[in-house]
Design a protein around this motif. Structure first.
Motif, PDB file in Angstrom:
ATOM      1  N   PRO A 168      38.592  30.070  68.653  1.00  0.00           N
ATOM      2  CA  PRO A 168      39.862  30.626  68.177  1.00  0.00           C
ATOM      3  C   PRO A 168      39.620  31.651  67.074  1.00  0.00           C
ATOM      4  O   PRO A 168      38.670  31.540  66.304  1.00  0.00           O
ATOM      5  CB  PRO A 168      40.602  29.408  67.615  1.00  0.00           C
ATOM      6  N   ASN A 169      40.483  32.655  66.990  1.00  0.00           N
ATOM      7  CA  ASN A 169      40.344  33.709  66.001  1.00  0.00           C
ATOM      8  C   ASN A 169      41.352  33.472  64.872  1.00  0.00           C
ATOM      9  O   ASN A 169      42.404  34.097  64.838  1.00  0.00           O
ATOM     10  CB  ASN A 169      40.548  35.076  66.650  1.00  0.00           C
ATOM     11  N   PHE A 170      41.017  32.575  63.950  1.00  0.00           N
ATOM     12  CA  PHE A 170      41.924  32.238  62.865  1.00  0.00           C
ATOM     13  C   PHE A 170      41.665  33.058  61.611  1.00  0.00           C
ATOM     14  O   PHE A 170      42.480  33.108  60.724  1.00  0.00           O
ATOM     15  CB  PHE A 170      41.815  30.751  62.499  1.00  0.00           C
ATOM     16  N   GLU A 171      40.485  33.652  61.492  1.00  0.00           N
ATOM     17  CA  GLU A 171      40.133  34.405  60.292  1.00  0.00           C
ATOM     18  C   GLU A 171      40.134  35.895  60.605  1.00  0.00           C
ATOM     19  O   GLU A 171      39.982  36.307  61.753  1.00  0.00           O
ATOM     20  CB  GLU A 171      38.765  33.959  59.782  1.00  0.00           C
ATOM     21  N   SER A 172      40.288  36.704  59.597  1.00  0.00           N
ATOM     22  CA  SER A 172      40.387  38.153  59.810  1.00  0.00           C
ATOM     23  C   SER A 172      39.115  38.732  60.401  1.00  0.00           C
ATOM     24  O   SER A 172      39.155  39.734  61.113  1.00  0.00           O
ATOM     25  CB  SER A 172      40.731  38.850  58.498  1.00  0.00           C
ATOM     26  N   LYS A 173      37.966  38.117  60.140  1.00  0.00           N
ATOM     27  CA  LYS A 173      36.691  38.603  60.680  1.00  0.00           C
ATOM     28  C   LYS A 173      36.405  38.034  62.067  1.00  0.00           C
ATOM     29  O   LYS A 173      35.422  38.379  62.687  1.00  0.00           O
ATOM     30  CB  LYS A 173      35.545  38.225  59.746  1.00  0.00           C
ATOM     31  N   GLY A 174      37.251  37.179  62.527  1.00  0.00           N
ATOM     32  CA  GLY A 174      37.041  36.537  63.823  1.00  0.00           C
ATOM     33  C   GLY A 174      36.437  35.160  63.649  1.00  0.00           C
ATOM     34  O   GLY A 174      35.741  34.884  62.677  1.00  0.00           O
ATOM     35  N   GLY A 175      36.730  34.288  64.586  1.00  0.00           N
ATOM     36  CA  GLY A 175      36.179  32.946  64.556  1.00  0.00           C
ATOM     37  C   GLY A 175      36.995  31.983  63.729  1.00  0.00           C
ATOM     38  O   GLY A 175      38.113  32.273  63.303  1.00  0.00           O
ATOM     39  N   CYS A 176      36.398  30.826  63.495  1.00  0.00           N
ATOM     40  CA  CYS A 176      37.065  29.791  62.722  1.00  0.00           C
ATOM     41  C   CYS A 176      36.026  28.795  62.230  1.00  0.00           C
ATOM     42  O   CYS A 176      34.878  28.814  62.659  1.00  0.00           O
ATOM     43  CB  CYS A 176      38.119  29.095  63.559  1.00  0.00           C
ATOM     44  N   ARG A 177      36.446  27.949  61.308  1.00  0.00           N
ATOM     45  CA  ARG A 177      35.602  26.866  60.815  1.00  0.00           C
ATOM     46  C   ARG A 177      36.381  25.568  60.994  1.00  0.00           C
ATOM     47  O   ARG A 177      37.025  25.090  60.065  1.00  0.00           O
ATOM     48  CB  ARG A 177      35.251  27.090  59.353  1.00  0.00           C
ATOM     49  N   PRO A 178      36.365  25.009  62.193  1.00  0.00           N
ATOM     50  CA  PRO A 178      37.185  23.816  62.452  1.00  0.00           C
ATOM     51  C   PRO A 178      36.613  22.575  61.774  1.00  0.00           C
ATOM     52  O   PRO A 178      35.432  22.492  61.487  1.00  0.00           O
ATOM     53  CB  PRO A 178      37.128  23.673  63.967  1.00  0.00           C
ATOM     54  N   PHE A 179      37.500  21.651  61.500  1.00  0.00           N
ATOM     55  CA  PHE A 179      37.094  20.323  61.080  1.00  0.00           C
ATOM     56  C   PHE A 179      37.972  19.341  61.831  1.00  0.00           C
ATOM     57  O   PHE A 179      39.002  19.692  62.379  1.00  0.00           O
ATOM     58  CB  PHE A 179      37.170  20.139  59.559  1.00  0.00           C
ATOM     59  N   LEU A 180      37.547  18.119  61.854  1.00  0.00           N
ATOM     60  CA  LEU A 180      38.223  17.092  62.641  1.00  0.00           C
ATOM     61  C   LEU A 180      38.581  15.932  61.727  1.00  0.00           C
ATOM     62  O   LEU A 180      37.767  15.469  60.933  1.00  0.00           O
ATOM     63  CB  LEU A 180      37.277  16.617  63.749  1.00  0.00           C
ATOM     64  N   LYS A 181      39.838  15.488  61.821  1.00  0.00           N
ATOM     65  CA  LYS A 181      40.276  14.310  61.076  1.00  0.00           C
ATOM     66  C   LYS A 181      40.870  13.347  62.094  1.00  0.00           C
ATOM     67  O   LYS A 181      41.788  13.701  62.822  1.00  0.00           O
ATOM     68  CB  LYS A 181      41.310  14.691  60.021  1.00  0.00           C
TER      69      LYS A 181
END
Length: 149
Positions: free
Chosen positions: A123-136
Motif C-alpha cells: 500500500p502507498n500510505f506515505e508520500s515517498k511510497g510504501g508503508c510500515r505496517p504493524f499488527l495488533k
C-alpha cells in the motif's frame, strides 16, 4: 429494569451480543403491551443503529437486513435524531445477523488460530511510497500481540 450490554466505543457489537440484546428487547416488549424499550449510548450513536436495525429484522418489522437498514435510514432522515448505520463494519454485522436468523450462517465457538498474514502488494500510505505496517491482535477485546512498529 435496566440492562447494560455495553461494548467498546467505535466497535460493532459481537454477534452474540446482538443476539442477546434482541432477545432481551423482544422478551421485554412481549411481556406486557405497555412495556417500552429505551436505548441509551454514551458514544457513537451509529452503534445504536446496529441494534435498532438488527431488532427490526429480528422481530420481522423488516423482512431483510437491507430493508431494515433502509427503513432505519429513512426514519433517521425524517427525525434527524439518530445517526444512520454508515460504517461498513456496522452494515456487514447487520448482514451477518441476518444470516444467523435465516440459518445461512452458523456461529462457530471453536477457537481460531492466526498462522500468518499475507499482504498482496505494498500500500502507498506515505508520500515517498510504501508503508510500515504493524499488527495488533486482540482476543476477547484484549490486545495479546503487537508487532514492532
Amino acid at each position: 429494569q435496566v440492562l447494560d450490554f455495553g461494548w467498546p466505543d467505535m466497535h460493532t457489537p459481537a454477534l452474540e451480543k446482538i443476539c442477546s440484546i434482541c432477545k432481551a428487547m423482544d422478551t421485554w416488549l412481549n411481556t406486557a403491551t405497555h412495556n417500552v424499550v429505551v436505548l441509551h449510548n454514551k458514544g457513537n450513536r451509529g452503534r445504536l443503529g446496529v441494534v435498532v436495525a438488527a431488532y427490526m429484522h429480528y422481530s420481522n418489522i423488516s423482512a431483510s437486513a437491507d430493508q431494515a437498514l433502509d427503513r432505519f435510514a429513512m426514519k433517521r432522515f425524517y427525525e434527524d435524531k439518530v445517526v444512520p448505520v454508515g460504517q461498513p463494519s456496522q452494515k456487514r454485522y447487520i448482514h451477518y445477523f441476518s444470516g444467523l436468523l435465516s440459518g445461512s450462517i452458523k456461529m462457530n465457538n471453536k477457537p481460531l488460530f492466526l498462522h500468518h498474514v499475507i499482504m498482496h502488494g505494498i500500500p502507498n500510505f506515505e508520500s515517498k511510497g510504501g508503508c510500515r505496517p504493524f499488527l495488533k491482535i486482540y482476543q476477547a477485546m484484549q490486545p495479546v500481540y503487537t508487532s514492532g512498529i
